[in-house]
Write an enzyme that holds these catalytic residues in place. Structure first.
Site, PDB file in Angstrom:
ATOM      1  N   ASP A 107       0.470  -1.460  -0.097  1.00  0.00           N
ATOM      2  CA  ASP A 107      -0.147  -0.066  -0.106  1.00  0.00           C
ATOM      3  C   ASP A 107       0.647   1.127  -0.222  1.00  0.00           C
ATOM      4  O   ASP A 107       1.592   1.002   0.922  1.00  0.00           O
ATOM      5  CB  ASP A 107      -1.077  -0.246   1.145  1.00  0.00           C
TER       6      ASP A 107
ATOM      7  N   ASN B 199       1.533   3.373  -2.944  1.00  0.00           N
ATOM      8  CA  ASN B 199       2.144   3.737  -4.236  1.00  0.00           C
ATOM      9  C   ASN B 199       1.420   5.413  -4.948  1.00  0.00           C
ATOM     10  O   ASN B 199       2.802   6.183  -5.262  1.00  0.00           O
ATOM     11  CB  ASN B 199       1.680   2.977  -5.303  1.00  0.00           C
ATOM     12  N   GLY B 200      -0.165   5.778  -4.705  1.00  0.00           N
ATOM     13  CA  GLY B 200      -0.284   6.954  -4.772  1.00  0.00           C
ATOM     14  C   GLY B 200       0.157   7.782  -4.184  1.00  0.00           C
ATOM     15  O   GLY B 200       0.414   9.094  -4.115  1.00  0.00           O
TER      16      GLY B 200
ATOM     17  N   TRP C 255       3.302   7.688  -2.138  1.00  0.00           N
ATOM     18  CA  TRP C 255       4.198   7.267  -2.809  1.00  0.00           C
ATOM     19  C   TRP C 255       4.738   8.551  -3.981  1.00  0.00           C
ATOM     20  O   TRP C 255       5.517  10.439  -4.262  1.00  0.00           O
ATOM     21  CB  TRP C 255       4.563   6.747  -3.010  1.00  0.00           C
TER      22      TRP C 255
ATOM     23  N   SER D 218      -7.073  -5.585  -5.648  1.00  0.00           N
ATOM     24  CA  SER D 218      -7.961  -6.322  -5.365  1.00  0.00           C
ATOM     25  C   SER D 218      -9.472  -6.169  -5.921  1.00  0.00           C
ATOM     26  O   SER D 218      -9.609  -5.586  -6.681  1.00  0.00           O
ATOM     27  CB  SER D 218      -8.588  -5.042  -3.715  1.00  0.00           C
TER      28      SER D 218
ATOM     29  N   GLU E  10     -12.243  -4.795  -4.909  1.00  0.00           N
ATOM     30  CA  GLU E  10     -12.674  -3.255  -5.255  1.00  0.00           C
ATOM     31  C   GLU E  10     -11.909  -2.372  -5.631  1.00  0.00           C
ATOM     32  O   GLU E  10     -12.596  -1.561  -6.348  1.00  0.00           O
ATOM     33  CB  GLU E  10     -12.589  -2.262  -3.127  1.00  0.00           C
ATOM     34  N   ASN E  11     -10.129  -2.952  -5.864  1.00  0.00           N
ATOM     35  CA  ASN E  11      -9.921  -2.048  -6.896  1.00  0.00           C
ATOM     36  C   ASN E  11     -10.215  -1.233  -8.763  1.00  0.00           C
ATOM     37  O   ASN E  11     -10.246  -0.742  -9.373  1.00  0.00           O
ATOM     38  CB  ASN E  11      -8.409  -2.191  -7.048  1.00  0.00           C
ATOM     39  N   TRP E  12     -11.289  -2.583  -9.197  1.00  0.00           N
ATOM     40  CA  TRP E  12     -11.910  -1.753 -10.300  1.00  0.00           C
ATOM     41  C   TRP E  12     -12.725  -0.339 -10.355  1.00  0.00           C
ATOM     42  O   TRP E  12     -12.835  -0.501 -11.722  1.00  0.00           O
ATOM     43  CB  TRP E  12     -12.434  -3.284 -10.467  1.00  0.00           C
TER      44      TRP E  12
ATOM     45  N   ARG F 234     -11.854   2.007  -9.269  1.00  0.00           N
ATOM     46  CA  ARG F 234     -10.771   3.036  -9.646  1.00  0.00           C
ATOM     47  C   ARG F 234     -10.707   3.773 -11.171  1.00  0.00           C
ATOM     48  O   ARG F 234     -11.498   2.783 -11.525  1.00  0.00           O
ATOM     49  CB  ARG F 234      -9.087   2.848  -9.536  1.00  0.00           C
TER      50      ARG F 234
ATOM     51  N   SER G  13      -8.611  -5.171   4.995  1.00  0.00           N
ATOM     52  CA  SER G  13      -8.638  -4.680   3.555  1.00  0.00           C
ATOM     53  C   SER G  13      -9.648  -5.737   3.031  1.00  0.00           C
ATOM     54  O   SER G  13      -8.774  -5.548   1.498  1.00  0.00           O
ATOM     55  CB  SER G  13      -7.574  -4.116   2.774  1.00  0.00           C
TER      56      SER G  13
HETATM   57  C1  FPP Z   1      -1.684   0.012  -3.554  1.00  0.00           C
HETATM   58  O1  FPP Z   1      -1.435   1.505  -3.697  1.00  0.00           O
HETATM   59  C2  FPP Z   1      -0.299  -0.746  -4.802  1.00  0.00           C
HETATM   60  C3  FPP Z   1      -1.594  -1.219  -5.790  1.00  0.00           C
HETATM   61  C4  FPP Z   1      -3.178  -1.208  -5.601  1.00  0.00           C
HETATM   62  C5  FPP Z   1      -1.274  -1.607  -6.667  1.00  0.00           C
HETATM   63  C6  FPP Z   1      -0.233  -2.957  -6.369  1.00  0.00           C
HETATM   64  C7  FPP Z   1       0.297  -2.688  -7.622  1.00  0.00           C
HETATM   65  C8  FPP Z   1       2.118  -2.591  -7.447  1.00  0.00           C
HETATM   66  C9  FPP Z   1       3.029  -2.803  -6.803  1.00  0.00           C
HETATM   67  C10 FPP Z   1       2.393  -3.212  -9.165  1.00  0.00           C
HETATM   68  C11 FPP Z   1       2.316  -4.426 -10.281  1.00  0.00           C
HETATM   69  C12 FPP Z   1       2.589  -5.660  -9.355  1.00  0.00           C
HETATM   70  C13 FPP Z   1       3.229  -6.483  -9.680  1.00  0.00           C
HETATM   71  C14 FPP Z   1       3.069  -7.769  -8.349  1.00  0.00           C
HETATM   72  C15 FPP Z   1       3.390  -7.444 -10.889  1.00  0.00           C
HETATM   73  P1  FPP Z   1      -2.481   2.868  -3.309  1.00  0.00           P
HETATM   74  O2  FPP Z   1      -2.206   2.879  -5.238  1.00  0.00           O
HETATM   75  O3  FPP Z   1      -3.682   2.359  -2.762  1.00  0.00           O
HETATM   76  O4  FPP Z   1      -1.933   3.947  -3.257  1.00  0.00           O
HETATM   77  P2  FPP Z   1      -3.043   4.753  -1.834  1.00  0.00           P
HETATM   78  O5  FPP Z   1      -3.254   3.886  -1.329  1.00  0.00           O
HETATM   79  O6  FPP Z   1      -1.615   5.610  -1.814  1.00  0.00           O
HETATM   80  O7  FPP Z   1      -2.813   5.572  -2.766  1.00  0.00           O
END
Ligand code: FPP
Length: 264
Positions: free
Chosen positions: A21, A23-24, A26, A66, A68-70, A72, A197
Site C-alpha cells: 500500500d 503507491n499513490g 508516494w 483487489s 474493490e480496485n476495479w 478506480r 482490507s
Molecule cells: C496500493 O497502492 C497498490 C496497488 C493497488 C497495486 C499494487 C501493484 C503493484 C505494486 C504493481 C504490480 C505488481 C505486480 C505483482 C506485478 P495505492 O494505489 O492504494 O496507494 P495509495 O493508498 O497511496 O493511493
C-alpha cells in the site's frame, strides 16, 4: 549487525502475506502520476521476492489487485493491468533462474484476455520450480472467496457427495483458493494503514501483523528482514497461555536434544 543477520534461520515463517500500500501517496509526494507510483512499486516487489526467497520463505502472497480496485478510474485500472502483463513477461526469466513458481488467487473471469494469457504461460513455465511460490492475489477479495467456497460446499451437499456433518474448518479451508498453501504466519502492510482490507480473512486467523509507515515503493530487503525479526520476537499462543507455550517449547527442546544423540 544488519536485520538479515539477526534472523533466526530455524524460525522463518513458511508463508508471508503482504498488502502493498502507498503507491499513490508516494507518487503524490514526488509530484508524479499515480501510475509512476505503481511502476516504482514493481521494484519493491522484486526486492521483496528476492529477500523472501533468500531466507527460505516458501510462500509469498502479494495483494496486487483487489476486487474493490476495479472501482478506480479506468485509466489507472488499465495502467495497472498493463503493468502487470509487462512485469510478468519481464520477470519471467528471473523467476525461472531463481527457481520460483508463480501462482495466482482471485477471480480470473474479470481479468482482461491478454492478462490471462500472460499469466497462463508464466504459471505453466514456472510450474516445476520449487524454491518458493509467489502467489499474486489478483481481482481477489476474501469475501468473494468465502462465498465461492460456501457455494462449492453447498453444491456438494446438494448432490449428496458430502453430508452437512462433514463440514468442518479443515474441509472449509480445502475449498478456498489457498487450499494448497499453509496459512500465513505473518502479514505485512505498508503505508501506515492498519486494516485487513478484505484480504485472506479466513487464512489470517492466527497471523502476526506487522504495520509500517513506509510507502510500498520505498519498501526493500532490509525492512522485509526487520519485519521477520519483529515476527520472531512475538510469542504465538494460538489461544493458549504463556506458561503452556513455555512448557511445550521446553519439552520440544528436551526431546530434540535426546533424539539427536546429544544426551551422552
Ligand atoms: C496500493 O497502492 C497498490 C496497488 C493497488 C497495486 C499494487 C501493484 C503493484 C505494486 C504493481 C504490480 C505488481 C505486480 C505483482 C506485478 P495505492 O494505489 O492504494 O496507494 P495509495 O493508498 O497511496 O493511493
Amino acid at each position: 549487525m544488519s536485520w538479515k543477520e539477526k534472523i533466526n534461520s530455524d524460525r522463518v515463517p513458511a508463508h508471508v502475506a503482504v498488502i502493498m500500500d502507498g503507491n499513490g501517496r508516494w507518487a503524490q509526494q514526488q509530484g508524479k502520476m499515480r501510475v509512476d507510483g505503481h511502476r516504482s512499486g514493481v521494484l519493491a516487489v522484486r526486492e521483496t521476492v528476492e529477500a523472501a526467497a533468500a531466507i527460505g520463505v516458501k510462500y509469498l502472497t502479494l495483494y496486487a489487485f483487489s476486487t474493490e480496485n476495479w472501482n478506480r478510474p479506468k485509466e489507472e485500472v488499465d495502467a495497472l493491468m498493463e503493468l502487470l502483463v509487462h512485469t510478468i513477461s519481464a520477470e519471467l526469466k528471473t523467476l525461472a533462474d531463481n527457481n520460483i513458481k508463480l501462482e495466482t488467487i482471485g477471480d480470473w473471469n474479470s481479468l482482461p484476455e491478454n492478462c490471462r494469457r500472460q499469466l497462463t504461460s508464466a504459471i505453466e513455465e514456472t510450474s516445476s520450480n520449487s524454491r518458493m511460490t509467489l502467489v499474486l492475489a489478483l481481482s481477489y477479495s476474501a469475501r468473494w472467496e468465502i462465498v465461492e467456497a460456501t457455494k462449492n460446499i453447498a453444491a456438494k451437499v446438494k448432490s449428496g457427495e458430502i453430508n452437512v456433518e462433514d463440514i468442518d474448518a479443515t474441509m472449509f479451508s480445502s475449498n478456498l483458493t489457498t487450499a494448497k498453501y499453509p496459512d500465513p504466519e505473518l502479514l505485512i502492510r505498508t503505508s501506515g494503514e492498519q486494516r485487513i482490507s478484505n484480504y485472506l480473512l479466513w487464512q489470517l486467523a492466527y497471523a502476526e501483523f506487522y504495520f509500517t509507515e513506509t510507502l510500498w515503493p520505498d519498501f526493500g530487503k532490509e525492512e522485509f528482514y526487520e519485519a521477520i525479526v519483529n515476527y520472531q520476537g512475538r510469542e504465538r499462543r494460538f489461544g493458549k497461555t504463556s506458561a503452556q507455550i513455555m512448557t511445550e517449547t521446553l519439552n520440544n527442546l528436551v526431546s530434540e536434544h535426546f533424539s539427536s544423540g546429544n544426551s551422552k
